[in-house]
Write a protein that holds these residues in place. Structure first.
Motif, PDB file in Angstrom:
ATOM      1  N   GLY A 146      45.020  55.365  61.751  1.00  0.00           N
ATOM      2  CA  GLY A 146      46.344  56.267  60.476  1.00  0.00           C
ATOM      3  C   GLY A 146      45.336  55.628  59.304  1.00  0.00           C
ATOM      4  O   GLY A 146      44.754  56.921  58.885  1.00  0.00           O
ATOM      5  N   ARG A 147      44.301  54.523  59.440  1.00  0.00           N
ATOM      6  CA  ARG A 147      43.162  54.526  58.317  1.00  0.00           C
ATOM      7  C   ARG A 147      42.194  55.237  58.150  1.00  0.00           C
ATOM      8  O   ARG A 147      41.805  55.756  57.249  1.00  0.00           O
ATOM      9  N   LEU A 148      41.899  55.775  59.358  1.00  0.00           N
ATOM     10  CA  LEU A 148      40.445  56.255  59.645  1.00  0.00           C
ATOM     11  C   LEU A 148      41.331  57.734  59.669  1.00  0.00           C
ATOM     12  O   LEU A 148      40.240  58.362  58.951  1.00  0.00           O
ATOM     13  N   GLN A 149      42.418  57.979  59.669  1.00  0.00           N
ATOM     14  CA  GLN A 149      42.276  59.388  59.423  1.00  0.00           C
ATOM     15  C   GLN A 149      42.547  59.613  57.842  1.00  0.00           C
ATOM     16  O   GLN A 149      41.809  60.327  57.164  1.00  0.00           O
ATOM     17  N   LEU A 150      43.161  58.890  57.264  1.00  0.00           N
ATOM     18  CA  LEU A 150      43.181  58.706  55.920  1.00  0.00           C
ATOM     19  C   LEU A 150      41.769  59.093  54.534  1.00  0.00           C
ATOM     20  O   LEU A 150      41.251  59.712  54.162  1.00  0.00           O
ATOM     21  N   GLU A 151      40.781  58.118  55.945  1.00  0.00           N
ATOM     22  CA  GLU A 151      39.374  57.826  55.128  1.00  0.00           C
ATOM     23  C   GLU A 151      38.895  58.898  54.932  1.00  0.00           C
ATOM     24  O   GLU A 151      37.986  59.868  54.714  1.00  0.00           O
ATOM     25  N   GLN A 152      39.192  59.416  56.257  1.00  0.00           N
ATOM     26  CA  GLN A 152      38.967  60.957  56.932  1.00  0.00           C
ATOM     27  C   GLN A 152      38.622  61.914  55.611  1.00  0.00           C
ATOM     28  O   GLN A 152      38.060  63.042  55.293  1.00  0.00           O
ATOM     29  N   ALA A 153      40.153  62.055  55.658  1.00  0.00           N
ATOM     30  CA  ALA A 153      40.395  63.148  54.562  1.00  0.00           C
ATOM     31  C   ALA A 153      39.957  63.140  53.218  1.00  0.00           C
ATOM     32  O   ALA A 153      39.923  63.778  52.553  1.00  0.00           O
ATOM     33  N   THR A 154      39.859  61.227  52.662  1.00  0.00           N
ATOM     34  CA  THR A 154      38.796  61.430  51.628  1.00  0.00           C
ATOM     35  C   THR A 154      37.673  61.755  51.304  1.00  0.00           C
ATOM     36  O   THR A 154      37.103  62.204  50.230  1.00  0.00           O
ATOM     37  N   TRP A 155      37.228  61.649  52.787  1.00  0.00           N
ATOM     38  CA  TRP A 155      35.474  61.666  52.590  1.00  0.00           C
ATOM     39  C   TRP A 155      35.344  63.269  52.257  1.00  0.00           C
ATOM     40  O   TRP A 155      34.454  63.498  52.498  1.00  0.00           O
ATOM     41  N   ALA A 156      36.154  64.052  53.136  1.00  0.00           N
ATOM     42  CA  ALA A 156      35.793  65.119  53.378  1.00  0.00           C
ATOM     43  C   ALA A 156      36.830  66.295  52.529  1.00  0.00           C
ATOM     44  O   ALA A 156      36.248  67.659  52.010  1.00  0.00           O
ATOM     45  N   GLU A 157      37.239  65.554  51.206  1.00  0.00           N
ATOM     46  CA  GLU A 157      37.625  66.367  49.992  1.00  0.00           C
ATOM     47  C   GLU A 157      36.395  67.498  49.474  1.00  0.00           C
ATOM     48  O   GLU A 157      35.435  66.364  49.118  1.00  0.00           O
ATOM     49  N   SER A 158      36.868  68.135  48.936  1.00  0.00           N
ATOM     50  CA  SER A 158      35.434  69.110  47.895  1.00  0.00           C
ATOM     51  C   SER A 158      35.399  68.350  46.888  1.00  0.00           C
ATOM     52  O   SER A 158      33.959  68.401  46.895  1.00  0.00           O
ATOM     53  N   ASN A 159      35.622  67.607  46.429  1.00  0.00           N
ATOM     54  CA  ASN A 159      35.742  67.189  44.745  1.00  0.00           C
ATOM     55  C   ASN A 159      34.449  65.914  45.163  1.00  0.00           C
ATOM     56  O   ASN A 159      33.404  65.908  44.778  1.00  0.00           O
ATOM     57  N   ARG A 160      34.508  65.631  46.241  1.00  0.00           N
ATOM     58  CA  ARG A 160      34.036  64.361  46.644  1.00  0.00           C
ATOM     59  C   ARG A 160      32.042  64.571  47.554  1.00  0.00           C
ATOM     60  O   ARG A 160      31.346  63.955  47.224  1.00  0.00           O
TER      61      ARG A 160
END
Length: 87
Positions: A49-63
């Motif tokens: 779950g943590r890794l999925q959240l981290e992946q979603a954060t890194w994949a955001e277009s703003n990031r």
């Protein structure tokens, strides 16, 4: 004859008791192993779950935009820098 039968019954009873003790011991060991594996599974699910959240954060277009601007100096082209090529 009766003594032999009695001796056989006593031996069978002792063997049966030893097998029950062995089966209970094995059951306890397997139960402990099951609990350990369930805890391990739960920890892995939390980590997933943590890794999925981290992946979603890194994949955001703003990031992605922020990293592109900061690390490699990318920017959106100005109107004069844009060239349209038509076939």
């Amino acid at each position: 004859m009766m003594r032999l039968l009695l001796a056989l019954l006593i031996v069978a009873n002792v063997v049966s008791a030893l097998l029950v003790v062995f089966a209970r011991h094995e059951h306890r060991q397997l139960f402990v192993q099951l609990n350990k594996l369930q805890r391990e599974r739960d920890e892995l699910n939390i980590e997933f779950g943590r890794l999925q959240l981290e992946q979603a954060t890194w994949a955001e277009s703003n990031r992605i935009d922020q990293v592109a601007r900061e690390r490699i100096g990318m920017k959106f082209p100005e109107g004069a820098e844009t060239v349209v090529i038509r076939p």
